[in-house]
Design a protein around this motif. Structure first.
Motif, PDB file in Angstrom:
ATOM      1  N   THR A  36       0.827  -1.212   0.000  1.00  0.00           N
ATOM      2  CA  THR A  36       0.000   0.000   0.000  1.00  0.00           C
ATOM      3  C   THR A  36       0.857   1.256   0.000  1.00  0.00           C
ATOM      4  N   ARG A  60      -7.274   4.373  -4.180  1.00  0.00           N
ATOM      5  CA  ARG A  60      -8.390   3.538  -3.730  1.00  0.00           C
ATOM      6  C   ARG A  60      -8.761   2.512  -4.801  1.00  0.00           C
ATOM      7  N   LYS A  61      -8.832   2.953  -6.053  1.00  0.00           N
ATOM      8  CA  LYS A  61      -9.172   2.045  -7.159  1.00  0.00           C
ATOM      9  C   LYS A  61      -8.099   0.969  -7.350  1.00  0.00           C
ATOM     10  N   GLU A  64      -8.485  -1.486  -4.534  1.00  0.00           N
ATOM     11  CA  GLU A  64      -9.678  -2.318  -4.751  1.00  0.00           C
ATOM     12  C   GLU A  64      -9.356  -3.428  -5.743  1.00  0.00           C
ATOM     13  N   ARG A  65      -8.625  -3.087  -6.795  1.00  0.00           N
ATOM     14  CA  ARG A  65      -8.242  -4.090  -7.793  1.00  0.00           C
ATOM     15  C   ARG A  65      -7.334  -5.143  -7.167  1.00  0.00           C
ATOM     16  N   LYS A  67      -7.396  -6.194  -4.150  1.00  0.00           N
ATOM     17  CA  LYS A  67      -8.196  -7.069  -3.277  1.00  0.00           C
ATOM     18  C   LYS A  67      -8.871  -8.174  -4.081  1.00  0.00           C
ATOM     19  N   THR A  84     -10.443   4.247 -13.943  1.00  0.00           N
ATOM     20  CA  THR A  84     -11.161   5.153 -13.050  1.00  0.00           C
ATOM     21  C   THR A  84     -11.419   6.501 -13.712  1.00  0.00           C
TER      22      THR A  84
END
Length: 166
Positions: A36, A60-61, A64-65, A67, A84
């Motif tokens: 991160t 954030r995008k 998310e990917r 995850k 995005t």
């Protein structure tokens, strides 16, 4: 085409890594406290392109990917990516980590070469072709080693451009 660790390799015309990357967006010896942190630094550098309207939303995008499934494709390579609305055009950032970053890669090995790709939502097949070209470029072990040993972003950029001609 053969499948490379979950990324289907597509040959043909389209965008090249050098179309979305500049020497200003190459980070040699990136450091950070995990994936991160490293991706946050890469998003900040991508933001210098003028094509990112919100670094917070882009990070954030990207996370998310990650995850959904790690973009660590194995062999010490990670290709984080996101589509995005906070990006106005396709942008890339390359980072090199000598010690490696824990990326939850499919081979469970640290990632040393990280190529971030961000593009606006609903981008066409150029995006997928670019992901494929980046994967094909960096799964070449001798090329990856040259990149890892490079001492300047200019040298890395020249290596990428030269390799694209082959």
């Amino acid at each position: 085409m053969p499948d490379c660790k979950g990324i289907t390799l597509v040959k043909g015309v389209g965008m090249k890594p050098s179309d979305v990357l500049t020497k200003e967006r190459i980070i040699i010896n990136i450091s950070g406290e995990g994936k991160t942190d490293v991706l946050g630094k890469m998003v900040q550098v991508a933001g210098t392109s003028g094509k990112v309207t919100s670094e917070t939303d882009l990070l954030r995008k990207v996370m998310e990917r990650e995850k959904i499934r790690s973009t660590g494709i194995g062999g010490g390579v990670g290709i984080p990516h996101a589509q995005t609305s906070c990006v106005t055009d396709i942008v890339g950032c390359l980072a090199i980590s000598q010690p490696g970053v824990e990326f939850n890669a499919i081979d469970m090995q640290p990632v040393h070469v990280i190529f971030l790709i961000a593009t606006k939502e609903r981008f066409d097949n150029k995006y997928l072709a670019l992901l494929s070209r980046v994967a094909r470029l960096f799964v070449n072990e001798s090329f990856k080693q040259k990149i890892m040993k490079s001492t300047s972003s200019e040298e890395i950029m020249n290596l990428i451009i030269e390799n694209e001609k082959e």
